[in-house]
Design a protein around this motif. Structure first.
Motif, PDB file in Angstrom:
ATOM      1  N   PRO A 160       1.289  -0.952  -0.384  1.00  0.00           N
ATOM      2  CA  PRO A 160      -0.017   0.061  -0.162  1.00  0.00           C
ATOM      3  C   PRO A 160       0.818   1.351  -0.004  1.00  0.00           C
ATOM      4  CG  PRO A 160       0.006  -1.138   2.082  1.00  0.00           C
ATOM      5  CD  PRO A 160       0.831  -1.785   1.578  1.00  0.00           C
ATOM      6  N   THR A 161       0.452   2.659  -0.712  1.00  0.00           N
ATOM      7  CA  THR A 161       0.886   3.866  -1.069  1.00  0.00           C
ATOM      8  C   THR A 161      -0.451   4.949   0.091  1.00  0.00           C
ATOM      9  OG1 THR A 161       0.122   3.690  -3.050  1.00  0.00           O
ATOM     10  CG2 THR A 161       2.535   2.888  -2.670  1.00  0.00           C
ATOM     11  N   THR A 162       0.766   5.801  -0.265  1.00  0.00           N
ATOM     12  CA  THR A 162      -0.543   6.681   0.662  1.00  0.00           C
ATOM     13  C   THR A 162      -0.187   8.256   0.295  1.00  0.00           C
ATOM     14  OG1 THR A 162       0.633   7.160   2.804  1.00  0.00           O
ATOM     15  CG2 THR A 162      -1.130   5.832   1.938  1.00  0.00           C
ATOM     16  N   ASN A 163       1.815   8.871  -0.611  1.00  0.00           N
ATOM     17  CA  ASN A 163       1.666   9.665  -1.108  1.00  0.00           C
ATOM     18  C   ASN A 163       2.194   9.289  -2.312  1.00  0.00           C
ATOM     19  OD1 ASN A 163       4.317   9.049   0.294  1.00  0.00           O
ATOM     20  ND2 ASN A 163       3.231   9.290   1.955  1.00  0.00           N
ATOM     21  N   PRO A 164       2.468  10.378  -2.755  1.00  0.00           N
ATOM     22  CA  PRO A 164       3.615  10.040  -4.310  1.00  0.00           C
ATOM     23  C   PRO A 164       4.738   9.348  -4.133  1.00  0.00           C
ATOM     24  CG  PRO A 164       2.179  12.408  -4.345  1.00  0.00           C
ATOM     25  CD  PRO A 164       2.880  11.769  -2.873  1.00  0.00           C
ATOM     26  N   ALA A 165       5.547   9.509  -2.837  1.00  0.00           N
ATOM     27  CA  ALA A 165       7.377   8.958  -2.550  1.00  0.00           C
ATOM     28  C   ALA A 165       6.498   7.652  -2.566  1.00  0.00           C
ATOM     29  CB  ALA A 165       7.543  10.515  -0.637  1.00  0.00           C
ATOM     30  N   GLU A 166       6.304   7.628  -1.675  1.00  0.00           N
ATOM     31  CA  GLU A 166       5.821   6.014  -1.443  1.00  0.00           C
ATOM     32  C   GLU A 166       5.385   5.242  -2.581  1.00  0.00           C
ATOM     33  OE1 GLU A 166       3.168   5.186   1.324  1.00  0.00           O
ATOM     34  OE2 GLU A 166       4.179   6.518   3.370  1.00  0.00           O
ATOM     35  N   GLN A 167       5.107   5.977  -3.653  1.00  0.00           N
ATOM     36  CA  GLN A 167       4.819   5.828  -4.822  1.00  0.00           C
ATOM     37  C   GLN A 167       5.861   5.340  -5.180  1.00  0.00           C
ATOM     38  OE1 GLN A 167       1.901   3.959  -5.396  1.00  0.00           O
ATOM     39  NE2 GLN A 167       2.878   3.606  -7.919  1.00  0.00           N
ATOM     40  N   ALA A 168       7.166   6.413  -5.373  1.00  0.00           N
ATOM     41  CA  ALA A 168       7.884   6.590  -6.169  1.00  0.00           C
ATOM     42  C   ALA A 168       9.093   5.313  -5.176  1.00  0.00           C
ATOM     43  CB  ALA A 168       8.813   8.023  -5.730  1.00  0.00           C
ATOM     44  N   ALA A 169       9.439   5.206  -4.251  1.00  0.00           N
ATOM     45  CA  ALA A 169       9.986   4.726  -3.704  1.00  0.00           C
ATOM     46  C   ALA A 169       8.819   2.916  -3.805  1.00  0.00           C
ATOM     47  CB  ALA A 169       9.941   4.082  -2.441  1.00  0.00           C
ATOM     48  N   LYS A 170       7.882   3.074  -4.002  1.00  0.00           N
ATOM     49  CA  LYS A 170       7.931   1.419  -4.660  1.00  0.00           C
ATOM     50  C   LYS A 170       7.733   0.958  -6.299  1.00  0.00           C
ATOM     51  CE  LYS A 170       3.019  -1.628  -4.847  1.00  0.00           C
ATOM     52  NZ  LYS A 170       1.953  -1.059  -5.497  1.00  0.00           N
ATOM     53  N   ASP A 171       7.628   2.057  -7.103  1.00  0.00           N
ATOM     54  CA  ASP A 171       8.532   2.004  -8.127  1.00  0.00           C
ATOM     55  C   ASP A 171       9.816   1.294  -8.409  1.00  0.00           C
ATOM     56  OD1 ASP A 171       6.317   2.367  -8.993  1.00  0.00           O
ATOM     57  OD2 ASP A 171       6.079   4.510  -9.422  1.00  0.00           O
ATOM     58  N   GLY A 172      10.454   1.914  -7.377  1.00  0.00           N
ATOM     59  CA  GLY A 172      12.145   1.453  -7.319  1.00  0.00           C
ATOM     60  C   GLY A 172      12.130   0.585  -7.318  1.00  0.00           C
TER      61      GLY A 172
END
Length: 310
Positions: free
Chosen positions: A73-85
């Motif tokens: 799960p992600t809650t913000n764009p920073a977490e989404q970018a980390a998830k993509d990494g």
């Protein structure tokens, strides 16, 4: 990595090579170690290679572990970018089919990795995997399987665990078997067959197997009586026949030799000869030559009557 730790890790991986491990090492990574490495901004591939003694590696990830990254799960764009990494790092690794992709929910890392490493539950690492996991329960489970190197991150340092107890026992047992096999091979290929036949106790089978397995050796036939080399033996000299003159000379030499120590030896010899033969001349027993009589004229006599002088 420090030189001392790197040396210890290389030595440990050489011990695993006795159990069949070869380069490139196949490393199963889970989702959590990818997250921790990205959070510390570490190059996961380089750390894994250094932990295994700088050898060539082949990172692998199961289908369940990569699904854990996709479903995070992600809650913000920073977490989404980390998830993509995280997903990019997982895609760089080779995909290991675990057979759980048809399930609606992916299995946990413990269940999935246990099923991949030991699919039949025999307690052996058949495909020689190295497991890199951050979950404590996964490492505890893998310590009970023979021949599973374990790697994890601790304070931004990649740690290679020492060899587990069951793995150490298996390695020592295999080394003893190799040593025993080497000793049997040194004694000869037919020694094991002979012992096996003796245990079975079949006299007829033992004779047939010996004729088939044992090579025929032709022995050299020894003829004649054993003795010294006739060429190296000194030949005996033939005895000379003694004549009467030589026997008389030997007796005289014996008497002369005895007369030097005993002046009466000549008289004793004469007495002994007289007793045996009846008589003997003094000239035969004595050492001096026989005196010859000569004639001379007497001053008062005539020419026709010479005087005999001894």
């Amino acid at each position: 990595m420090r030189a001392k730790r790197s040396k210890q890790y290389r030595k440990l991986m050489r011990q695993y090579e006795h159990l069949g491990f070869r380069t490139p090492y196949q490393i199963l990574i889970d989702a959590q170690i990818i997250k921790d490495a990205a959070q510390s901004k570490l190059q996961l591939g380089k750390l894994l290679s250094d932990a295994l003694g700088g050898a060539e590696i082949k990172p692998m990830i199961t289908q369940c572990c990569i699904r854990h990254l996709y479903t995070a799960p992600t809650t913000n764009p920073a977490e989404q970018a980390a998830k993509d990494g995280w997903i990019e790092v997982a895609k760089a690794a080779e995909r290991r089919r675990c057979g759980h992709h048809e399930l609606e929910e992916p299995l946990s890392a413990l269940e999935c990795l246990s099923n991949v490493v030991d699919p039949k539950g025999g307690g052996t690492n058949k495909h020689k995997y190295v497991v890199a996991s951050q979950e404590q329960e996964v490492r505890v489970k893998m310590r009970g399987i023979v021949g599973v190197p374990l790697v994890y991150l601790k304070r931004s340092v990649m740690i290679l665990e020492p060899m587990a107890g069951v793995t150490e026992q298996a390695r020592e047992r295999e080394e003893r078997e190799k040593m025993r096999a080497g000793l049997i091979g040194r004694r000869g290929a037919h020694a094991g067959v002979k012992r096996k036949l003796e245990e079975e106790g079949g006299a007829a089978e033992r004779g047939v197997a010996r004729e088939e397995s044992a090579p025929t050796v032709k022995r050299r036939k020894v003829t004649g009586v054993k003795g010294p080399n006739p060429l190296s033996v000194k030949k005996a000299k033939p005895e000379k026949k003694k004549t009467v003159a030589s026997e008389v000379e030997d007796e005289r030499a014996t008497i002369r030799k005895a007369s030097k120590s005993d002046p009466q030896a000549a008289e004793k010899a004469i007495d002994a000869a007289t007793a045996v033969n009846g008589a003997v001349s003094v000239d035969t027993a004595t050492d001096g030559p026989r005196k010859r009589k000569r004639k001379r004229k007497h001053p008062g006599g005539s020419e026709g009557e010479p005087e005999v002088v001894a």
